[in-house]
Each structure stands twice: as structure tokens, then as C-alpha cells.
Motif scaffolding. Sequence first.
Motif, PDB file in Angstrom:
ATOM      1  N   LEU A  16       3.846  21.743 -18.070  1.00 38.57           N
ATOM      2  CA  LEU A  16       3.354  22.517 -16.948  1.00 38.57           C
ATOM      3  C   LEU A  16       3.812  21.956 -15.610  1.00 38.57           C
ATOM      4  O   LEU A  16       3.913  22.681 -14.619  1.00 38.57           O
ATOM      5  CB  LEU A  16       1.821  22.567 -16.990  1.00 38.57           C
ATOM      6  CG  LEU A  16       1.240  23.270 -18.226  1.00 38.57           C
ATOM      7  CD1 LEU A  16      -0.276  23.189 -18.197  1.00 38.57           C
ATOM      8  CD2 LEU A  16       1.693  24.714 -18.283  1.00 38.57           C
ATOM      9  N   GLY A  43       6.642  23.591 -13.547  1.00 40.26           N
ATOM     10  CA  GLY A  43       6.490  24.796 -12.742  1.00 40.26           C
ATOM     11  C   GLY A  43       6.773  24.559 -11.278  1.00 40.26           C
ATOM     12  O   GLY A  43       7.054  25.492 -10.528  1.00 40.26           O
ATOM     13  N   SER A  55      11.888  32.416 -12.740  1.00 42.06           N
ATOM     14  CA  SER A  55      10.974  32.080 -11.651  1.00 42.06           C
ATOM     15  C   SER A  55      10.035  33.250 -11.379  1.00 42.06           C
ATOM     16  O   SER A  55      10.277  34.399 -11.783  1.00 42.06           O
ATOM     17  CB  SER A  55      11.756  31.741 -10.383  1.00 42.06           C
ATOM     18  OG  SER A  55      12.347  32.909  -9.829  1.00 42.06           O
ATOM     19  N   GLU A  56       8.955  32.959 -10.663  1.00 47.89           N
ATOM     20  CA  GLU A  56       8.010  34.022 -10.312  1.00 47.89           C
ATOM     21  C   GLU A  56       8.706  35.112  -9.513  1.00 47.89           C
ATOM     22  O   GLU A  56       8.482  36.310  -9.754  1.00 47.89           O
ATOM     23  CB  GLU A  56       6.838  33.435  -9.528  1.00 47.89           C
ATOM     24  CG  GLU A  56       5.746  34.445  -9.219  1.00 47.89           C
ATOM     25  CD  GLU A  56       4.523  33.822  -8.580  1.00 47.89           C
ATOM     26  OE1 GLU A  56       3.542  34.555  -8.325  1.00 47.89           O
ATOM     27  OE2 GLU A  56       4.537  32.605  -8.331  1.00 47.89           O
ATOM     28  N   SER A  60       4.335  34.860 -18.594  1.00 45.81           N
ATOM     29  CA  SER A  60       3.115  34.133 -18.273  1.00 45.81           C
ATOM     30  C   SER A  60       3.483  32.770 -17.688  1.00 45.81           C
ATOM     31  O   SER A  60       4.622  32.289 -17.822  1.00 45.81           O
ATOM     32  CB  SER A  60       2.264  33.944 -19.528  1.00 45.81           C
ATOM     33  OG  SER A  60       2.916  33.075 -20.435  1.00 45.81           O
ATOM     34  N   GLU A  61       2.519  32.102 -17.057  1.00 46.44           N
ATOM     35  CA  GLU A  61       2.771  30.785 -16.490  1.00 46.44           C
ATOM     36  C   GLU A  61       3.196  29.800 -17.575  1.00 46.44           C
ATOM     37  O   GLU A  61       4.069  28.952 -17.366  1.00 46.44           O
ATOM     38  CB  GLU A  61       1.529  30.269 -15.775  1.00 46.44           C
ATOM     39  CG  GLU A  61       1.735  28.954 -15.045  1.00 46.44           C
ATOM     40  CD  GLU A  61       2.802  29.028 -13.966  1.00 46.44           C
ATOM     41  OE1 GLU A  61       3.560  28.045 -13.815  1.00 46.44           O
ATOM     42  OE2 GLU A  61       2.896  30.058 -13.281  1.00 46.44           O
ATOM     43  N   SER A  62       2.588  29.912 -18.754  1.00 47.73           N
ATOM     44  CA  SER A  62       2.942  29.015 -19.854  1.00 47.73           C
ATOM     45  C   SER A  62       4.382  29.228 -20.294  1.00 47.73           C
ATOM     46  O   SER A  62       5.153  28.274 -20.449  1.00 47.73           O
ATOM     47  CB  SER A  62       1.997  29.245 -21.030  1.00 47.73           C
ATOM     48  OG  SER A  62       2.390  28.498 -22.157  1.00 47.73           O
ATOM     49  N   ARG A  70       6.800  30.606 -18.547  1.00 45.83           N
ATOM     50  CA  ARG A  70       7.696  30.227 -17.460  1.00 45.83           C
ATOM     51  C   ARG A  70       7.932  28.718 -17.453  1.00 45.83           C
ATOM     52  O   ARG A  70       9.065  28.249 -17.303  1.00 45.83           O
ATOM     53  CB  ARG A  70       7.119  30.662 -16.115  1.00 45.83           C
ATOM     54  CG  ARG A  70       8.029  30.314 -14.933  1.00 45.83           C
ATOM     55  CD  ARG A  70       7.425  30.732 -13.605  1.00 45.83           C
ATOM     56  NE  ARG A  70       7.164  32.157 -13.597  1.00 45.83           N
ATOM     57  CZ  ARG A  70       5.957  32.698 -13.508  1.00 45.83           C
ATOM     58  NH1 ARG A  70       4.900  31.925 -13.424  1.00 45.83           N
ATOM     59  NH2 ARG A  70       5.814  33.991 -13.514  1.00 45.83           N
ATOM     60  N   SER A  71       6.884  27.941 -17.618  1.00 44.26           N
ATOM     61  CA  SER A  71       7.023  26.488 -17.610  1.00 44.26           C
ATOM     62  C   SER A  71       7.892  26.004 -18.758  1.00 44.26           C
ATOM     63  O   SER A  71       8.740  25.116 -18.586  1.00 44.26           O
ATOM     64  CB  SER A  71       5.642  25.828 -17.688  1.00 44.26           C
ATOM     65  OG  SER A  71       4.868  26.137 -16.551  1.00 44.26           O
TER      66      SER A  71
END
Length: 352
Positions: free
Chosen positions: A13, A16, A317-318, A334-336, A338-339
Motif C-alpha cells: 500500500l 500508492g 494512476s487515479e 480499486s485502491e488495492s 492500483r497499489s
Amino acid sequence: MKVSLIGRTTAVLALGALTLTACGGGGTLTGAGASSQEAAMTAWTNGASENADVEVRYSPDGSGAGREAFLAGGADFAGSDAIMSDDEYESSQEICGPDGAFHVPAYISPIAVAFNLPGVDHVNMNAETIAKVFNGEITTWDDPEIAQQNPDADLPDTNITVVHRSDESGTTENFTEYLHAAAGDVWTDEASESWPVSGQENAQGTSGVVSTVSGTEGAITYADASAVEEGGDLGTVSVGVGGEYVDLSAEAAATAVEASTVIEGRSDAEMAMELARDTEESGAYPIVLVSYHIYCNEYQDQDTADAAKAFGLYVVSEDGQNTAADAAGSAPLSESLRSQAEESINGITAAE
């Protein structure tokens, strides 16, 4: 044994916070592959030029053609709606070093089951009914099996014309994978990039099948949802999942992906997924396409490695994911995810 996408260590994480400048950037990059990504890829190539100092040229020739070009050294990366076979992965070790190539999820979208039936915008069908339509067992729109699931719809006796991809297609593989997993008693063919039913209408590429259906009353096809939305007036099927019918949406596609697992036996960077096509989770749309970017773990020169890393990081990336969502209606990672993708891409090296 499979490894859950959520199950990597929390140390991932921290990635990120990495920015595109961490990998340098600059240079040019060539890619080829999935036509489903075409709208998103246009947005990504523009964004990468502005934000990551990378010029990207991408040819939407289909997933199979893209992987072939990548493995032949004719493209620096491939876009693919289907995962490399074991043989393809072994071949990738010849051009990508001992760890071969790896997949990063770049584009998540529902596959629409889309039809041309004037006056009808939505039809409910469970997996078995969809399979019977596409294998030719159900041939008219007022068939009792369709009518029973749509008691309020005024369904005509129009003949159903099935339109499928003529080229090898990852969208076809994803769709037939769903049919086999969710309606195996009806759809006995295994998942394949080539359509297994003969004697039906066909067209080249995503835009080809959408165009053919748009011009053929009673026709039905499967295609990336963004292309169907661009097509204008086509209706879509709400898919039976458990005790409900689920409309296609980016959110429903993302719900299905969250239940997926990563395949094992390849490099540590690998993020190729096995999807639960027969899920009964509420709100999940199981006919989902996870389209990948396939990169080398090791490129032959530093410039290409830097360009691949810069472009790859921009895509996941976002900003890159939101840009694709705006252009193509896809579901952002999702953030997960993406990381994990950032970790994999940051591991790209050069042989020299």
C-alpha cells in the motif's frame, strides 16, 4: 492454490504514494492489441504525452494479434482481454528475460449483451437463456423462455440474428468463459478466443459487431459496454445472478472483479486474474472484461524500460483510471489493485 487479490502484504500500500516522476519517463512506446481498450487508449496516450512525457502508438488489432506482435518483438507492450497461455508465457521469456512477461489490469468493463429490437430497451435473461440464444437453440424474441422472464415486455416474433466476432478476440474468450461457467449444461464448448458456433453472422472487431447489430433488426451480440453506448440505440440484457437481474454498469463489474483471484506459477509481478463467472453475489455483473497491459519484466534497453514504466504508472494512476472512465465508462481500479499494479510496474528493469 490461488492467491487473493486482497491478500498481498500491507507494505504494497505504501507504493500508492509513488509518482510518475519516480521512473523517469520520456521516449516512445509501441503497443498493439485489444480493440475494447480503444477509447480508453486514446485518452491514455493523450494523457501520457502530457503527464508522463511518453509518446505511445497503439494499434487496436485484437487481443490475439497484440500478443503475437509483442512476442515477436514488434510491440513494446500488448493490450489483451485474455490471459497469455502457458506456452505464450514461456515464449515471453525469450524476449523479456527469465521472468518473462506479466499482466497488469488496466481496463475493467462489463461486456454488454446488446440487441436491436425497436421499442425494447432492456430484456431480462438468465445464463441458460443467454446460452440458448447464442448457440441457436432459441431463435425468436417471443420464445416462451424469454417471455417468462419478461412478463411486462411486448416481445415481437422477430427472428434472432446472432452476430459474433470474426477475429480472435479476448472479448469472445471472456464471454464464452462466462457461458461455460454459468450455463455449462447448455454451453458445452470451452472458453475460446474463436467463436465456436458455425453458420452465424460475424464481423471484424468491436466496432464491426456493434455496427452490424445496429443495422439488423432482431440481431444480438456481445461487446464492450463503451462501444455499445457509443452505438446509440441498442438495447441491453440484464443478467440473472442469484435471485435478481443485474443491469450492466461499471460498479456492478467492479463488484464481480473484487471476488477474483490471481493465477500462480509465473513471476512475482503477475496480476492475471481468474474471475468467478458463476457468482451469485448480489449486485455483481459477471459478464465482465478485465483487459490487461502486458509488459516485460526486463526490457533490452533502458529507454524502453523507462517509457514502459512511465506509461504503465500513468495508466493505473487515479488520474489515468478516471480519464479512462470518462472516455469509455470503465470501472476505475480499486485502491488495492492500483497499489499492487504500481508495485509490479515499478519492478520493470533493463538488461543493459
